[in-house]
Motif scaffolding. Structure first.
Motif, PDB file in Angstrom:
ATOM      1  N   MET A   1      38.615  45.911  61.338  1.00 21.67           N
ATOM      2  CA  MET A   1      38.614  46.065  59.892  1.00 21.67           C
ATOM      3  C   MET A   1      37.212  46.418  59.411  1.00 21.67           C
ATOM      4  N   THR A   2      37.168  47.202  58.378  1.00 23.97           N
ATOM      5  CA  THR A   2      35.874  47.540  57.787  1.00 23.97           C
ATOM      6  C   THR A   2      35.388  46.357  56.949  1.00 23.97           C
ATOM      7  N   SER A   3      34.116  46.367  56.639  1.00 25.94           N
ATOM      8  CA  SER A   3      33.576  45.292  55.808  1.00 25.94           C
ATOM      9  C   SER A   3      34.244  45.288  54.432  1.00 25.94           C
ATOM     10  N   GLU A   4      34.597  46.457  53.927  1.00 20.58           N
ATOM     11  CA  GLU A   4      35.285  46.533  52.641  1.00 20.58           C
ATOM     12  C   GLU A   4      36.673  45.889  52.726  1.00 20.58           C
ATOM     13  N   GLU A   5      37.380  46.145  53.809  1.00 21.73           N
ATOM     14  CA  GLU A   5      38.714  45.552  53.995  1.00 21.73           C
ATOM     15  C   GLU A   5      38.627  44.028  54.141  1.00 21.73           C
ATOM     16  N   ILE A   6      37.587  43.565  54.813  1.00 19.90           N
ATOM     17  CA  ILE A   6      37.383  42.122  54.958  1.00 19.90           C
ATOM     18  C   ILE A   6      37.114  41.499  53.599  1.00 19.90           C
ATOM     19  N   GLU A   7      36.296  42.142  52.802  1.00 19.08           N
ATOM     20  CA  GLU A   7      36.008  41.616  51.464  1.00 19.08           C
ATOM     21  C   GLU A   7      37.253  41.620  50.581  1.00 19.08           C
ATOM     22  N   GLN A   8      38.103  42.633  50.725  1.00 15.35           N
ATOM     23  CA  GLN A   8      39.364  42.658  49.973  1.00 15.35           C
ATOM     24  C   GLN A   8      40.271  41.510  50.408  1.00 15.35           C
ATOM     25  N   ALA A   9      40.319  41.244  51.698  1.00 14.46           N
ATOM     26  CA  ALA A   9      41.120  40.134  52.208  1.00 14.46           C
ATOM     27  C   ALA A   9      40.576  38.805  51.691  1.00 14.46           C
ATOM     28  N   TYR A  10      39.255  38.682  51.675  1.00 16.56           N
ATOM     29  CA  TYR A  10      38.631  37.455  51.173  1.00 16.56           C
ATOM     30  C   TYR A  10      38.925  37.281  49.689  1.00 16.56           C
ATOM     31  N   SER A  11      38.844  38.357  48.946  1.00 16.03           N
ATOM     32  CA  SER A  11      39.137  38.307  47.515  1.00 16.03           C
ATOM     33  C   SER A  11      40.582  37.882  47.260  1.00 16.03           C
ATOM     34  N   ALA A  12      41.511  38.398  48.052  1.00 15.85           N
ATOM     35  CA  ALA A  12      42.914  38.015  47.916  1.00 15.85           C
ATOM     36  C   ALA A  12      43.087  36.525  48.236  1.00 15.85           C
ATOM     37  N   CYS A  13      42.382  36.054  49.245  1.00 24.90           N
ATOM     38  CA  CYS A  13      42.435  34.631  49.567  1.00 24.90           C
ATOM     39  C   CYS A  13      41.897  33.790  48.410  1.00 24.90           C
ATOM     40  N   MET A  14      40.797  34.238  47.846  1.00 27.21           N
ATOM     41  CA  MET A  14      40.213  33.478  46.739  1.00 27.21           C
ATOM     42  C   MET A  14      41.112  33.500  45.503  1.00 27.21           C
ATOM     43  N   ASP A  15      41.891  34.552  45.318  1.00 35.45           N
ATOM     44  CA  ASP A  15      42.877  34.565  44.231  1.00 35.45           C
ATOM     45  C   ASP A  15      43.876  33.436  44.444  1.00 35.45           C
ATOM     46  N   SER A  16      44.323  33.257  45.687  1.00 39.94           N
ATOM     47  CA  SER A  16      45.243  32.166  46.009  1.00 39.94           C
ATOM     48  C   SER A  16      44.574  30.812  45.808  1.00 39.94           C
ATOM     49  N   VAL A  17      43.332  30.688  46.237  1.00 42.51           N
ATOM     50  CA  VAL A  17      42.588  29.443  46.057  1.00 42.51           C
ATOM     51  C   VAL A  17      42.506  29.100  44.569  1.00 42.51           C
ATOM     52  N   ASN A  18      42.151  30.071  43.753  1.00 42.72           N
ATOM     53  CA  ASN A  18      42.007  29.833  42.321  1.00 42.72           C
ATOM     54  C   ASN A  18      43.337  29.454  41.675  1.00 42.72           C
ATOM     55  N   LEU A  19      44.414  30.096  42.099  1.00 45.84           N
ATOM     56  CA  LEU A  19      45.729  29.774  41.569  1.00 45.84           C
ATOM     57  C   LEU A  19      46.093  28.335  41.926  1.00 45.84           C
ATOM     58  N   ILE A  20      45.886  27.955  43.177  1.00 49.58           N
ATOM     59  CA  ILE A  20      46.204  26.592  43.619  1.00 49.58           C
ATOM     60  C   ILE A  20      45.362  25.575  42.864  1.00 49.58           C
ATOM     61  N   ASN A  21      44.075  25.832  42.748  1.00 51.88           N
ATOM     62  CA  ASN A  21      43.164  24.888  42.110  1.00 51.88           C
ATOM     63  C   ASN A  21      43.377  24.762  40.597  1.00 51.88           C
ATOM     64  N   ALA A  22      43.941  25.791  39.978  1.00 52.37           N
ATOM     65  CA  ALA A  22      44.159  25.761  38.532  1.00 52.37           C
ATOM     66  C   ALA A  22      45.312  24.835  38.154  1.00 52.37           C
ATOM     67  N   GLY A  23      46.199  24.574  39.091  1.00 57.92           N
ATOM     68  CA  GLY A  23      47.333  23.717  38.786  1.00 57.92           C
ATOM     69  C   GLY A  23      48.483  24.496  38.178  1.00 57.92           C
ATOM     70  N   GLN A  24      49.537  23.777  37.905  1.00 57.47           N
ATOM     71  CA  GLN A  24      50.769  24.390  37.413  1.00 57.47           C
ATOM     72  C   GLN A  24      50.544  25.046  36.050  1.00 57.47           C
ATOM     73  N   PRO A  25      50.799  26.355  35.977  1.00 52.64           N
ATOM     74  CA  PRO A  25      50.631  27.051  34.695  1.00 52.64           C
ATOM     75  C   PRO A  25      51.687  26.595  33.677  1.00 52.64           C
ATOM     76  N   GLU A  26      51.313  26.628  32.447  1.00 59.18           N
ATOM     77  CA  GLU A  26      52.242  26.301  31.364  1.00 59.18           C
ATOM     78  C   GLU A  26      53.399  27.303  31.391  1.00 59.18           C
TER      79      GLU A  26
END
Length: 66
Positions: A1-26
């Motif tokens: 994978m290119t460094s750009e693809e790795i960063e995109q994968a990391y960003s997608a992971c962090m989107d999941s992390v942020n969703l989980i950490n935010a808790g249940q949406p209204e």
């Protein structure tokens, strides 16, 4: 994978992390929230098995996946 693809994968992971950490949406039912949590945690667990990570901080991903 290119460094750009790795960063995109990391960003997608962090989107999941942020969703989980935010808790249940209204407006999201408990059943739908449980499904969202399960899918996002599964995604993170899968991504942690990848061997392309370089210097990314995986600790927030590990914490959210558990």
């Amino acid at each position: 994978m290119t460094s750009e693809e790795i960063e995109q994968a990391y960003s997608a992971c962090m989107d999941s992390v942020n969703l989980i950490n935010a808790g249940q949406p209204e407006g999201v039912s408990a059943e739908d929230w449980a499904d969202m949590l399960a899918r996002n945690k599964e995604h993170l667990q899968h991504m942690l098995t990848k061997d392309f990570w370089t210097d990314q901080d995986l600790s927030p991903i590990q914490a959210a996946a558990s």
